[in-house]
Write an enzyme that holds these catalytic residues in place. Structure first.
Site, PDB file in Angstrom:
ATOM      1  N   CYS A 113      42.867  43.080  42.213  1.00 20.12           N
ATOM      2  CA  CYS A 113      43.184  44.369  43.007  1.00 20.12           C
ATOM      3  C   CYS A 113      44.248  45.377  42.755  1.00 20.12           C
ATOM      4  O   CYS A 113      43.942  46.744  42.853  1.00 20.12           O
ATOM      5  CB  CYS A 113      43.331  43.790  44.433  1.00 20.12           C
ATOM      6  SG  CYS A 113      44.088  42.153  44.620  1.00 20.12           S
ATOM      7  N   ARG A 146      44.812  31.320  36.934  1.00 24.67           N
ATOM      8  CA  ARG A 146      45.380  30.835  38.138  1.00 24.67           C
ATOM      9  C   ARG A 146      45.901  29.573  37.727  1.00 24.67           C
ATOM     10  O   ARG A 146      44.905  28.723  37.249  1.00 24.67           O
ATOM     11  CB  ARG A 146      44.795  30.979  39.355  1.00 24.67           C
ATOM     12  CG  ARG A 146      44.462  32.052  39.708  1.00 24.67           C
ATOM     13  CD  ARG A 146      43.686  32.124  41.106  1.00 24.67           C
ATOM     14  NE  ARG A 146      43.203  33.872  41.439  1.00 24.67           N
ATOM     15  CZ  ARG A 146      42.449  33.763  42.685  1.00 24.67           C
ATOM     16  NH1 ARG A 146      42.306  32.833  43.312  1.00 24.67           N
ATOM     17  NH2 ARG A 146      42.054  34.939  42.618  1.00 24.67           N
ATOM     18  N   GLN A 197      36.133  36.840  38.205  1.00 29.64           N
ATOM     19  CA  GLN A 197      35.713  37.166  39.591  1.00 29.64           C
ATOM     20  C   GLN A 197      34.599  38.429  39.716  1.00 29.64           C
ATOM     21  O   GLN A 197      34.915  39.254  38.720  1.00 29.64           O
ATOM     22  CB  GLN A 197      36.922  37.769  40.522  1.00 29.64           C
ATOM     23  CG  GLN A 197      37.763  36.477  40.840  1.00 29.64           C
ATOM     24  CD  GLN A 197      39.016  36.806  41.628  1.00 29.64           C
ATOM     25  OE1 GLN A 197      39.686  37.794  41.372  1.00 29.64           O
ATOM     26  NE2 GLN A 197      39.134  36.388  43.030  1.00 29.64           N
ATOM     27  N   ASP A 202      34.418  40.856  41.382  1.00 29.35           N
ATOM     28  CA  ASP A 202      35.142  41.722  42.245  1.00 29.35           C
ATOM     29  C   ASP A 202      34.634  43.162  42.588  1.00 29.35           C
ATOM     30  O   ASP A 202      34.040  43.557  41.712  1.00 29.35           O
ATOM     31  CB  ASP A 202      36.517  41.976  41.784  1.00 29.35           C
ATOM     32  CG  ASP A 202      37.687  41.088  42.495  1.00 29.35           C
ATOM     33  OD1 ASP A 202      37.497  40.711  43.659  1.00 29.35           O
ATOM     34  OD2 ASP A 202      38.850  40.654  41.916  1.00 29.35           O
ATOM     35  N   HIS A 212      36.431  46.635  44.714  1.00 24.93           N
ATOM     36  CA  HIS A 212      37.571  47.301  45.523  1.00 24.93           C
ATOM     37  C   HIS A 212      36.569  48.766  46.230  1.00 24.93           C
ATOM     38  O   HIS A 212      36.652  49.451  45.364  1.00 24.93           O
ATOM     39  CB  HIS A 212      38.834  47.398  44.769  1.00 24.93           C
ATOM     40  CG  HIS A 212      39.392  46.062  44.711  1.00 24.93           C
ATOM     41  ND1 HIS A 212      39.242  45.626  43.345  1.00 24.93           N
ATOM     42  CD2 HIS A 212      39.845  45.091  45.342  1.00 24.93           C
ATOM     43  CE1 HIS A 212      39.692  44.138  43.396  1.00 24.93           C
ATOM     44  NE2 HIS A 212      40.141  43.960  44.401  1.00 24.93           N
ATOM     45  N   LYS A 255      39.301  38.428  56.667  1.00 28.80           N
ATOM     46  CA  LYS A 255      38.315  38.549  55.787  1.00 28.80           C
ATOM     47  C   LYS A 255      37.045  37.801  56.508  1.00 28.80           C
ATOM     48  O   LYS A 255      37.185  36.843  57.381  1.00 28.80           O
ATOM     49  CB  LYS A 255      38.594  37.649  54.468  1.00 28.80           C
ATOM     50  CG  LYS A 255      39.206  35.929  54.779  1.00 28.80           C
ATOM     51  CD  LYS A 255      39.301  35.719  53.205  1.00 28.80           C
ATOM     52  CE  LYS A 255      39.871  34.216  53.729  1.00 28.80           C
ATOM     53  NZ  LYS A 255      40.014  33.468  52.320  1.00 28.80           N
ATOM     54  N   HIS A 286      38.444  44.715  49.862  1.00 27.41           N
ATOM     55  CA  HIS A 286      38.332  43.781  48.741  1.00 27.41           C
ATOM     56  C   HIS A 286      36.842  42.986  49.079  1.00 27.41           C
ATOM     57  O   HIS A 286      36.803  42.427  50.238  1.00 27.41           O
ATOM     58  CB  HIS A 286      39.301  42.604  48.428  1.00 27.41           C
ATOM     59  CG  HIS A 286      40.844  43.405  48.600  1.00 27.41           C
ATOM     60  ND1 HIS A 286      41.459  43.342  47.647  1.00 27.41           N
ATOM     61  CD2 HIS A 286      41.441  44.149  49.704  1.00 27.41           C
ATOM     62  CE1 HIS A 286      42.650  43.697  47.797  1.00 27.41           C
ATOM     63  NE2 HIS A 286      42.562  44.267  49.177  1.00 27.41           N
TER      64      HIS A 286
END
Length: 397
Positions: free
Chosen positions: A101, A130, A148, A150, A152, A231, A277
């Site tokens: 992000c 991670r 990911q 992802d 945004h 979320k 997100h």
């Protein structure tokens, strides 16, 4: 599809059997993709790119390592630093990104934005790292390095619900393509939250409003939201009835404020956008593991690393097999020939273990008739047919 639990083979064992991926002590929790696995991954990413392009997303790519002060500013340092990896370059502290992000925010802030540009939808297949405890690592399901899928979205306040509505439609389109049903959870403000309670309540109301307006069933998951916003989580159900949390949609008023994101409205006044997100696969690695176990390695035709295996009965038939391979490759199919000097029964058994969707057996009779004998995985012999008929059948699939 229904697979008895006692017949289930783990994705690790299938990954080894089908030569999809491997692990190494030289990089614990960081998978190596083998050629077959890369075909599967590339097909998933190609599907992802096509769907996002149609849905109005722009693809971006952000750096894997950025300065530590960025993560302090974003809030990840306070809430997530124990799971992060760090480095030092030229006396400057850096962090390897655990999330994508902040990079998307920097791209948004790279120039002045007008209200006419919004919504801006950035999509990224972003590699993140991670730290997971070594004892918790589990094939592709629990890793330290993963990608990911992802996105945004930077939206005006009046566009929040319409954009989330579109995201929910896209999620449904993705999961339906793989035959997955799913359950929905709305996760609310956690104890370790960032920002004002009023902003959280506004965000939770917006998410719940969309779910209600779409008449979607959902459960409330109290206190399980991200530290920056509530979320919606999606739990897909596989062929064994197991639930996997994959997709998520998160509403964030905090990060745009921390990074002073702004756009100019029709009256030439500055406003702060709201950030959504969003991920659908969740992570490519985990989704591949789920697919391997869901299909037990018997992938649908479009995903199969090798779609068709050609089995010549003897050396005299290899030349004809190569001609068949060439014609099918021109149609875009992924083909291999088993030209080993082995009995055809052994070749068929070995190919069955590799779970290729189609086997083509070619011998003297097929050469004379300019045809192929077709076997389908889990079905058996279909019969003899010419290539045009076979190609029409494959296109239907």
């Amino acid at each position: 599809m229904s697979i008895k639990a006692e017949e289930r083979i783990s994705h690790q064992k299938l990954g080894q059997q089908l030569e999809l991926f491997m692990s190494s002590d030289e990089a614990p929790g960081m998978p190596f993709y083998l050629p077959n696995g890369m075909v599967l991954r590339n097909e998933l990413e190609g599907f992802w790119r096509k769907k996002h392009r149609i849905a109005g997303y722009q693809e971006i790519k952000t750096p894997i390592m950025m300065k530590q002060e960025l993560w302090e500013k974003s809030g990840h340092w306070d809430h997530y630093h124990e799971n992060m990896y760090f480095s030092q370059v030229d006396d400057q502290k850096y962090a390897i990104k655990p999330m994508n992000c902040p990079g998307a925010v920097l791209i948004f802030n790279s120039k002045r934005r007008s209200y006419r540009e919004l919504p801006i939808r950035y999509a990224e297949l972003g590699l993140v790292h991670r730290h997971e405890l070594s004892g918790s690592l589990n094939g592709l399901l629990r890793v330290r390095a993963f990608t990911q899928d992802d996105a945004h979205l930077f939206v005006r306040e009046d566009l929040i619900e319409s954009e989330i509505d579109k995201v929910l439609d896209l999620v449904d389109e993705f999961y339906s393509a793989f035959g997955f049903s799913y359950k929905i959870e709305l996760s609310t403000r956690p104890k370790d939250f960032m920002g004002a309670v009023e902003a959280w309540e506004q965000a939770e109301h917006a998410l719940e409003s969309v779910l209600k307006n779409k008449n979607l069933e959902y459960q409330i998951n109290e206190g399980d939201g991200a530290f920056y916003g509530p979320k919606i989580d999606f739990h897909i159900l596989d062929s064994l009835g197991r639930s996997w949390q994959c997709g998520t949609v998160q509403l964030d008023f905090q990060m745009p404020e921390k990074f002073n994101c702004q756009y100019i409205d029709e009256n030439n006044e500055l406003h702060q956008p709201i950030m959504i997100h969003r991920a659908i696969f969740g992570s490519i690695e985990r989704f591949i593991a789920i697919l391997i176990e869901h299909f037990q390695g018997s992938f649908p035709l479009w995903l199969a690393p090798v779609q068709i295996k050609i089995l010549p009965i003897a050396d005299a038939h290899v030349y004809y097999a190569e001609k068949v391979k060439e014609q099918l490759e021109q149609e875009g199919y992924r083909i291999e020939i088993d030209d080993r000097v082995e009995k055809i029964g052994l070749k068929i058994r070995d190919a069955a273990l590799q779970k290729h969707p189609y086997l083509l057996i070619v011998g003297e009779q097929e050469m004379v008739n300019n045809k192929v004998s077709v076997r389908k995985h889990k079905v058996g012999t279909i019969g003899e047919m010419d290539l045009e008929e076979l190609i029409d059948r494959l296109k239907e699939k």
